[in-house]
Design an enzyme around this catalytic site. Sequence first.
Site, PDB file in Angstrom:
ATOM      1  CB  THR A 105      -0.891   0.027   1.252  1.00 58.88           C
ATOM      2  OG1 THR A 105      -1.654  -1.189   1.293  1.00 58.88           O
ATOM      3  CG2 THR A 105      -1.835   1.210   1.217  1.00 58.88           C
ATOM      4  CE  LYS A 180      -5.169  -0.635   1.665  1.00 57.11           C
ATOM      5  NZ  LYS A 180      -5.383  -1.875   2.330  1.00 57.11           N
ATOM      6  CE  LYS A 255       1.589   2.158   4.120  1.00 55.18           C
ATOM      7  NZ  LYS A 255       2.043   0.854   3.659  1.00 55.18           N
TER       8      LYS A 255
HETATM    9  P1  NAD Z   1       5.563  -6.116   7.362  1.00 54.96           P
HETATM   10  O1  NAD Z   1       6.398  -5.007   7.908  1.00 54.96           O
HETATM   11  O2  NAD Z   1       5.191  -7.248   8.252  1.00 54.96           O
HETATM   12  O3  NAD Z   1       6.306  -6.765   6.077  1.00 54.96           O
HETATM   13  C1  NAD Z   1       7.042  -6.018   5.135  1.00 54.96           C
HETATM   14  C2  NAD Z   1       8.318  -6.794   4.876  1.00 54.96           C
HETATM   15  O4  NAD Z   1       9.054  -6.202   3.796  1.00 54.96           O
HETATM   16  C3  NAD Z   1       9.286  -6.801   6.082  1.00 54.96           C
HETATM   17  O5  NAD Z   1       9.499  -8.136   6.515  1.00 54.96           O
HETATM   18  C4  NAD Z   1      10.565  -6.165   5.529  1.00 54.96           C
HETATM   19  O6  NAD Z   1      11.744  -6.739   6.068  1.00 54.96           O
HETATM   20  C5  NAD Z   1      10.412  -6.455   4.039  1.00 54.96           C
HETATM   21  N1  NAD Z   1      11.243  -5.631   3.177  1.00 54.96           N
HETATM   22  C6  NAD Z   1      11.452  -4.283   3.222  1.00 54.96           C
HETATM   23  N2  NAD Z   1      12.294  -3.921   2.237  1.00 54.96           N
HETATM   24  C7  NAD Z   1      12.596  -5.054   1.536  1.00 54.96           C
HETATM   25  C8  NAD Z   1      13.409  -5.330   0.400  1.00 54.96           C
HETATM   26  N3  NAD Z   1      14.068  -4.353  -0.257  1.00 54.96           N
HETATM   27  N4  NAD Z   1      13.506  -6.606  -0.031  1.00 54.96           N
HETATM   28  C9  NAD Z   1      12.837  -7.611   0.587  1.00 54.96           C
HETATM   29  N5  NAD Z   1      12.044  -7.412   1.676  1.00 54.96           N
HETATM   30  C10 NAD Z   1      11.929  -6.144   2.139  1.00 54.96           C
HETATM   31  O7  NAD Z   1       4.276  -5.425   6.736  1.00 54.96           O
HETATM   32  P2  NAD Z   1       2.894  -6.134   6.338  1.00 54.96           P
HETATM   33  O8  NAD Z   1       1.937  -6.029   7.452  1.00 54.96           O
HETATM   34  O9  NAD Z   1       3.206  -7.459   5.740  1.00 54.96           O
HETATM   35  O10 NAD Z   1       2.370  -5.126   5.218  1.00 54.96           O
HETATM   36  C11 NAD Z   1       2.944  -5.114   3.923  1.00 54.96           C
HETATM   37  C12 NAD Z   1       2.165  -4.118   3.065  1.00 54.96           C
HETATM   38  O11 NAD Z   1       0.802  -4.527   3.010  1.00 54.96           O
HETATM   39  C13 NAD Z   1       2.173  -2.696   3.625  1.00 54.96           C
HETATM   40  O12 NAD Z   1       2.310  -1.795   2.534  1.00 54.96           O
HETATM   41  C14 NAD Z   1       0.831  -2.573   4.315  1.00 54.96           C
HETATM   42  O13 NAD Z   1       0.350  -1.237   4.360  1.00 54.96           O
HETATM   43  C15 NAD Z   1      -0.029  -3.456   3.426  1.00 54.96           C
HETATM   44  N6  NAD Z   1      -1.205  -4.041   4.115  1.00 54.96           N
HETATM   45  C16 NAD Z   1      -1.072  -4.607   5.346  1.00 54.96           C
HETATM   46  C17 NAD Z   1      -2.202  -5.152   5.972  1.00 54.96           C
HETATM   47  C18 NAD Z   1      -2.084  -5.811   7.327  1.00 54.96           C
HETATM   48  O14 NAD Z   1      -3.116  -6.113   7.933  1.00 54.96           O
HETATM   49  N7  NAD Z   1      -0.882  -6.068   7.846  1.00 54.96           N
HETATM   50  C19 NAD Z   1      -3.446  -5.115   5.336  1.00 54.96           C
HETATM   51  C20 NAD Z   1      -3.544  -4.559   4.066  1.00 54.96           C
HETATM   52  C21 NAD Z   1      -2.415  -4.018   3.457  1.00 54.96           C
END
Ligand code: NAD
Length: 307
Positions: A105, A180, A255
């Site tokens: 997102t 979104k 966010k």
């Molecule tokens: P998270 O922080 O658990 O996971 C993100 C991962 O990306 C981390 O493990 C981080 O180490 C990794 N990362 C960062 N840079 C990287 C790179 N260059 N190469 C490889 N890995 C890398 O976050 P999340 O909760 O999994 O959310 C991910 C996305 O989904 C966000 O943009 C969030 O807004 C969106 N989202 C989350 C939810 C939720 O409920 N958690 C719901 C809808 C959307």
Amino acid sequence: MNSTSALPRVAFLGLGHMGGPMAANLVAAGYQVTGFDPVPAAREAAAGNGVSLANSGVEAATGADIILTMFPSGQHVLAAYRGDGDDAGLLEVAPAGSFFLDCSTINVDEARLAAELATAAGHHALDAPVSGGVVGAEAGTLTFMVGATDADFETVRPLLEVMGKRVVHCGGSGLGQAAKVCNNMILGVSMIAVSEAFVLGEKLGLSNQALFDVASTASGQCWALTTNCPVPGPVPGSPANCDYQPGFAGALMAKDLGLALNALTSTGVAAQMGPLAAQIYADFAAGEGAGRDFSGIITEIRDKSGQ
Ligand code: NAD
């Protein structure tokens, strides 16, 4: 696309709360998934689910047809696409004509820039943010909102349908992110309105159940009331019944409203409620609200109302 196997090879970068289970579902559906995340625990969990690990995102992308990113922010996406200094970026190393599928997102403007960079490098680009949270990621029931050309959407649709139960083509580049932020702006504003109404009802001597019984079948009806009801009782499954355990955490709502605010500003929309909701949730997420369900905003309203 790889013509020797029936399914495209996937590089899955970002194996966190969402990406981890999404990658696991692709493996379970027969996809060959090569993953990378800098966090050791994320890598270990992914390997346990059958994801082949690479030593870097670049290594994973080198042999992939689809490069799927699930990162915290647009800055992460753009940095990975472009590379850093002498370090090559994903766009440079991926085979010509690869599909860059970003499910993070991020800001609409960042998504459009990422797509421009990808197409300029000879690739295809799609933004496909999700809703449904970790529960939906695990169950394969996410909703995908996709910004892409018609042809690119059709190419990637089967893969998205493995991870989600609803896949909506919203238009060209950036319009998945646009859908979104617009949806979540409605959600943030409506949750504040519902919460204020319950606190007002309490002050006036109205029971929460009576207000729910009226509003849930009248013109006040909305998801924030009927599914994620911010008071315990009327909707037994809502986070209010378990001390506001998320659910959808306040930090994520803050966010997403920040992204909505950026979009309102860049487009010049004369909105008042969206920016106010963004400020209210930024304050909420600056404290304990970060880890609580976003419906916990009602406790802040009660506290400030001397209740
Ligand atoms: P998270 O922080 O658990 O996971 C993100 C991962 O990306 C981390 O493990 C981080 O180490 C990794 N990362 C960062 N840079 C990287 C790179 N260059 N190469 C490889 N890995 C890398 O976050 P999340 O909760 O999994 O959310 C991910 C996305 O989904 C966000 O943009 C969030 O807004 C969106 N989202 C989350 C939810 C939720 O409920 N958690 C719901 C809808 C959307």
